[in-house]
Design an enzyme around this catalytic site. Structure first.
Site, mmCIF file in Angstrom:
data_model
loop_
_atom_site.group_PDB
_atom_site.id
_atom_site.type_symbol
_atom_site.label_atom_id
_atom_site.label_comp_id
_atom_site.label_asym_id
_atom_site.label_seq_id
_atom_site.Cartn_x
_atom_site.Cartn_y
_atom_site.Cartn_z
ATOM 1 N N HIS A 143 -2.567 4.204 -7.385
ATOM 2 C CA HIS A 143 -3.190 4.759 -6.170
ATOM 3 C C HIS A 143 -2.156 4.854 -5.032
ATOM 4 C CE1 HIS A 143 -6.735 4.969 -3.246
ATOM 5 N NE2 HIS A 143 -5.698 4.768 -2.449
ATOM 6 N N GLU A 144 -1.405 3.769 -4.836
ATOM 7 C CA GLU A 144 -0.419 3.760 -3.738
ATOM 8 C C GLU A 144 0.742 4.706 -4.043
ATOM 9 O OE1 GLU A 144 -1.469 2.593 -1.103
ATOM 10 O OE2 GLU A 144 -3.089 1.428 -1.992
ATOM 11 N N HIS B 249 0.018 8.152 -3.056
ATOM 12 C CA HIS B 249 0.186 8.439 -1.623
ATOM 13 C C HIS B 249 1.624 8.885 -1.322
ATOM 14 C CE1 HIS B 249 -3.642 7.444 0.171
ATOM 15 N NE2 HIS B 249 -3.662 6.242 -0.364
ATOM 16 N N CYS C 283 -10.236 4.087 -0.155
ATOM 17 C CA CYS C 283 -8.937 4.306 0.479
ATOM 18 C C CYS C 283 -9.103 4.185 1.990
ATOM 19 C CB CYS C 283 -8.441 5.712 0.117
ATOM 20 S SG CYS C 283 -6.824 6.101 0.796
ATOM 21 N N LEU C 284 -8.170 3.498 2.635
ATOM 22 C CA LEU C 284 -8.260 3.328 4.093
ATOM 23 C C LEU C 284 -8.143 4.670 4.823
ATOM 24 C CD1 LEU C 284 -6.125 0.094 4.661
ATOM 25 C CD2 LEU C 284 -8.617 0.296 4.538
ATOM 26 N N GLY D 187 -3.974 -2.347 -0.794
ATOM 27 C CA GLY D 187 -2.669 -1.697 -0.808
ATOM 28 C C GLY D 187 -2.579 -0.739 0.356
ATOM 29 N N GLN E 190 0.394 6.520 5.033
ATOM 30 C CA GLN E 190 -0.903 6.196 5.642
ATOM 31 C C GLN E 190 -0.759 5.649 7.054
ATOM 32 O OE1 GLN E 190 -2.405 3.807 2.066
ATOM 33 N NE2 GLN E 190 -4.246 4.739 2.897
#
Ligand code: NI
Length: 178
Positions: free
Chosen positions: A142-143, A146, A100-101, A49, A54
């Site tokens: 999670h997304e 963000h 997480c990226l 995701g 991000q």
């Protein structure tokens, strides 16, 4: 399409509450291009995701494609969630590993709701509503975080499980994990 630079923890854009995307802007060239670039960026870096903050864009857009780690090999199609709102359907929290990226090389165990209802708009501007469970629900939470300026650290009960990826593979990875 382009692969975008990913903002890392400490970049203030990750801590902003992202504004809603105006419904009439969704079909516009700017948002369409951003969504395409987000999908390409997510795939390039092997994420399940990615949220617009991000990639340095403070907007309520997330893309999800859980090719890895999905339950029993179930593969979810690509989902574009614009202005998503989540409703908790099952109060029970389950802990599992997340990465997480924007926080490279670290994983930690994060409690998430097991079942949620998602209301959003897709990339065509159409309203969508669906239920999500388990890992799928986890990725969406999670997304969605963000978009609220939260990262998974903020949701951990404590930091005892925090581990570098190398140590994760060495000590914590189970045989059936991907
Ligand atoms: Ni993330």
């Amino acid at each position: 399409m382009s692969i975008l630079k990913v903002a890392k923890l400490g970049n203030p854009v990750l801590r902003e509450v992202a504004p809603l995307v105006p419904a009439d802007a969704i079909k516009g060239q700017e948002i369409q291009r951003l969504v395409q670039d987000m999908v390409e960026t997510m795939r390039e870096y092997g994420g399940v995701g990615l949220a617009a903050p991000q990639v340095h864009r403070s907007l309520q857009i997330a893309v999800i494609e859980e090719l890895e780690g999905s339950e029993k090999g179930r593969k979810a199609a690509l989902q574009v969630l614009i202005n998503p709102t989540l409703t908790i359907l099952a109060e029970r929290l389950e802990e599992d590993w997340e990465g997480c990226l924007s926080i490279p090389d670290l994983r930690g165990r994060v409690p998430r709701y097991q079942e949620i209802r998602v209301q959003a708009r897709d990339h065509t501007g159409r309203k969508v509503e669906f239920k999500a469970k388990g890992f799928h629900a986890r990725v969406i939470q999670h997304e969605h975080d963000h978009l609220l300026g939260k990262v998974f650290f903020d949701r951990m009960r404590n930091f005892e499980s925090l581990t570098y990826l190398r140590e994760f593979s060495r000590y914590w990875k189970k045989e059936d994990d991907v």
